[in-house]
Design an enzyme around this catalytic site. Structure first.
Site, PDB file in Angstrom:
ATOM      1  N   HIS A 114       0.790  -1.317  -0.144  1.00  7.75           N
ATOM      2  CA  HIS A 114       0.001   0.011  -0.136  1.00  7.75           C
ATOM      3  C   HIS A 114       0.676   1.219   0.020  1.00  7.75           C
ATOM      4  O   HIS A 114       2.113   1.331   0.260  1.00  7.75           O
ATOM      5  CB  HIS A 114      -0.963   0.120   1.267  1.00  7.75           C
ATOM      6  CG  HIS A 114      -0.461  -0.039   2.550  1.00  7.75           C
ATOM      7  ND1 HIS A 114      -0.105  -1.191   3.175  1.00  7.75           N
ATOM      8  CD2 HIS A 114       0.044   0.876   3.264  1.00  7.75           C
ATOM      9  CE1 HIS A 114       0.300  -1.023   4.557  1.00  7.75           C
ATOM     10  NE2 HIS A 114       0.408   0.480   4.629  1.00  7.75           N
ATOM     11  N   HIS A 127       3.796   7.014   3.633  1.00  9.42           N
ATOM     12  CA  HIS A 127       4.886   6.177   3.585  1.00  9.42           C
ATOM     13  C   HIS A 127       4.317   5.215   2.487  1.00  9.42           C
ATOM     14  O   HIS A 127       3.325   5.120   1.875  1.00  9.42           O
ATOM     15  CB  HIS A 127       5.083   5.247   4.929  1.00  9.42           C
ATOM     16  CG  HIS A 127       3.605   4.452   5.320  1.00  9.42           C
ATOM     17  ND1 HIS A 127       2.934   5.000   6.212  1.00  9.42           N
ATOM     18  CD2 HIS A 127       3.340   3.351   5.235  1.00  9.42           C
ATOM     19  CE1 HIS A 127       2.032   4.121   6.555  1.00  9.42           C
ATOM     20  NE2 HIS A 127       2.048   3.112   5.853  1.00  9.42           N
ATOM     21  N   GLU A 156       7.604   1.277   5.128  1.00  8.89           N
ATOM     22  CA  GLU A 156       6.772   0.010   5.903  1.00  8.89           C
ATOM     23  C   GLU A 156       7.190  -1.233   5.129  1.00  8.89           C
ATOM     24  O   GLU A 156       7.125  -1.370   3.910  1.00  8.89           O
ATOM     25  CB  GLU A 156       5.626   0.357   6.269  1.00  8.89           C
ATOM     26  CG  GLU A 156       4.748  -0.714   6.969  1.00  8.89           C
ATOM     27  CD  GLU A 156       3.144  -0.546   6.941  1.00  8.89           C
ATOM     28  OE1 GLU A 156       2.707   0.226   6.511  1.00  8.89           O
ATOM     29  OE2 GLU A 156       2.801  -1.233   7.731  1.00  8.89           O
TER      30      GLU A 156
HETATM   31  C1  LIG Z   1      -1.174   0.328  10.754  1.00  8.21           C
HETATM   32  C2  LIG Z   1       0.286   0.342   9.694  1.00  8.21           C
HETATM   33  C3  LIG Z   1      -0.027  -0.655   8.665  1.00  8.21           C
HETATM   34  O1  LIG Z   1      -0.291  -0.059   7.481  1.00  8.21           O
HETATM   35  O2  LIG Z   1      -0.192  -1.807   8.960  1.00  8.21           O
HETATM   36  C4  LIG Z   1       0.610   1.834   9.491  1.00  8.21           C
HETATM   37  O3  LIG Z   1       0.693   2.132   8.654  1.00  8.21           O
HETATM   38  S1  LIG Z   1       0.899   2.767  10.845  1.00  8.21           S
HETATM   39  C5  LIG Z   1       1.130   4.300  10.301  1.00  8.21           C
HETATM   40  C6  LIG Z   1       1.981   5.083  11.305  1.00  8.21           C
HETATM   41  N1  LIG Z   1       3.098   4.739  12.073  1.00  8.21           N
HETATM   42  C7  LIG Z   1       4.395   4.990  11.917  1.00  8.21           C
HETATM   43  O4  LIG Z   1       4.482   5.929  10.853  1.00  8.21           O
HETATM   44  C8  LIG Z   1       5.491   4.471  12.370  1.00  8.21           C
HETATM   45  C9  LIG Z   1       6.834   4.829  12.120  1.00  8.21           C
HETATM   46  N2  LIG Z   1       6.833   6.217  12.160  1.00  8.21           N
HETATM   47  C10 LIG Z   1       7.656   7.031  12.915  1.00  8.21           C
HETATM   48  O5  LIG Z   1       8.362   6.014  13.993  1.00  8.21           O
HETATM   49  C11 LIG Z   1       7.727   8.480  13.026  1.00  8.21           C
HETATM   50  O6  LIG Z   1       6.585   8.950  12.305  1.00  8.21           O
HETATM   51  C12 LIG Z   1       9.121   9.051  12.361  1.00  8.21           C
HETATM   52  C13 LIG Z   1       9.161   8.603  10.943  1.00  8.21           C
HETATM   53  C14 LIG Z   1      10.191   8.590  13.228  1.00  8.21           C
HETATM   54  C15 LIG Z   1       8.943  10.701  12.293  1.00  8.21           C
HETATM   55  O7  LIG Z   1       8.762  10.750  13.576  1.00  8.21           O
HETATM   56  P1  LIG Z   1       8.357  12.425  13.784  1.00  8.21           P
HETATM   57  O8  LIG Z   1       7.473  12.929  12.759  1.00  8.21           O
HETATM   58  O9  LIG Z   1       8.108  12.558  15.177  1.00  8.21           O
HETATM   59  O10 LIG Z   1       9.889  12.912  13.807  1.00  8.21           O
HETATM   60  P2  LIG Z   1      10.413  14.122  13.447  1.00  8.21           P
HETATM   61  O11 LIG Z   1       9.434  15.349  13.322  1.00  8.21           O
HETATM   62  O12 LIG Z   1      11.679  14.387  14.356  1.00  8.21           O
HETATM   63  O13 LIG Z   1      10.898  13.692  11.855  1.00  8.21           O
HETATM   64  C16 LIG Z   1      12.338  13.421  11.623  1.00  8.21           C
HETATM   65  C17 LIG Z   1      12.666  13.793  10.306  1.00  8.21           C
HETATM   66  O14 LIG Z   1      11.895  12.905   9.504  1.00  8.21           O
HETATM   67  C18 LIG Z   1      10.967  13.483   8.712  1.00  8.21           C
HETATM   68  N3  LIG Z   1       9.721  12.655   8.566  1.00  8.21           N
HETATM   69  C19 LIG Z   1       8.836  12.506   9.229  1.00  8.21           C
HETATM   70  N4  LIG Z   1       7.861  11.681   8.909  1.00  8.21           N
HETATM   71  C20 LIG Z   1       8.195  11.394   7.405  1.00  8.21           C
HETATM   72  C21 LIG Z   1       7.633  10.775   6.542  1.00  8.21           C
HETATM   73  N5  LIG Z   1       6.440  10.269   6.850  1.00  8.21           N
HETATM   74  N6  LIG Z   1       8.220  10.584   5.197  1.00  8.21           N
HETATM   75  C22 LIG Z   1       9.163  11.542   5.099  1.00  8.21           C
HETATM   76  N7  LIG Z   1       9.826  12.146   6.113  1.00  8.21           N
HETATM   77  C23 LIG Z   1       9.438  12.138   7.320  1.00  8.21           C
HETATM   78  C24 LIG Z   1      10.552  14.779   9.298  1.00  8.21           C
HETATM   79  O15 LIG Z   1      10.614  15.735   8.210  1.00  8.21           O
HETATM   80  C25 LIG Z   1      12.180  15.232   9.891  1.00  8.21           C
HETATM   81  O16 LIG Z   1      12.868  15.411   8.887  1.00  8.21           O
HETATM   82  P3  LIG Z   1      13.620  16.954   9.186  1.00  8.21           P
HETATM   83  O17 LIG Z   1      14.553  16.709  10.295  1.00  8.21           O
HETATM   84  O18 LIG Z   1      14.658  17.503   7.893  1.00  8.21           O
HETATM   85  O19 LIG Z   1      12.664  18.139   9.450  1.00  8.21           O
HETATM   86 CO   LIG Z   2       0.851   1.295   6.385  1.00  3.64          CO
END
Ligand SMILES: C[C@@H](C(=O)O)C(=O)SCCNC(=O)CCNC(=O)[C@H](O)C(C)(C)COP(=O)(O)OP(=O)(O)OC[C@H]1O[C@@H](n2cnc3c(N)ncnc32)[C@H](O)[C@@H]1OP(=O)(O)O
Ligand SMILES: [Co+2]
Length: 134
Positions: A7, A79, A130
């Protein structure tokens, strides 16, 4: 290592608007809403002939998509989910190559009841990845 695209996810600030946009304006088939408290999101899947689009909306305090939505108030692509045969083999190979696995490194059960892991966007061309074991 990578198989099919499972996805593509879009973070949305308003799930009613997103459902209307995909379900009515674009005429796609939608799944029911699914709350995933362990992931901090509510999801709706748009089912397409060759893949799915996941509409993501924050659930609860500390949702992992909240800061993305704060930076992108209109929402945006969040993602890409790729399928893998063996998520632990994939994880260990990526870790050995220096990539960062998000969270505690242990797979969680994702929206399809299968194990998932996330890879840091800064390690993969600015795109959050992912992996889902199918
Ligand atoms: C249920 C499941 C499924 O499908 O089965 C799902 O999808 S659950 C979907 C939801 N779950 C997840 O997303 C889990 C994994 N995600 C995470 O752990 C978090 O979202 C992070 C990716 C670590 C980002 O965390 P957060 O935004 O709080 O941190 P942050 O603001 O300090 O971001 C760190 C840097 O990464 C960038 N950044 C953040 N999210 C981003 C994204 N989605 N795509 C690209 N870049 C991204 C920010 O702009 C920043 O860059 P700069 O420093 O340059 O400004
Ligand atoms: Co997902």
């Amino acid at each position: 290592m990578l198989g099919r695209v499972n996805h593509i996810a879009i973070a949305v600030p308003d799930l009613d608007v997103a459902e209307k946009s995909y379900g009515e304006t674009l005429g796609a088939k939608l799944s029911p809403r699914q709350d995933l408290p362990e992931h901090g999101v509510t999801v709706v899947f748009v089912t397409l002939p060759n893949t799915k689009v996941e509409l993501l909306y924050p659930l609860g305090a500390g949702s992992p998509i909240q800061s993305f939505l704060d930076k992108n108030p209109n929402g945006g692509m969040h993602h890409i989910c790729y399928e893998v045969d063996d998520i632990l083999v994939a994880r260990d190979k990526l870790l050995a190559g220096g990539a960062r696995i998000l969270g505690d490194g242990a797979p969680k059960i994702g929206a399809h009841g299968k194990p998932v892991l996330f890879l840091h966007p800064k390690d993969f061309l600015g795109t959050l990845i992912e992996l889902e074991q199918v």
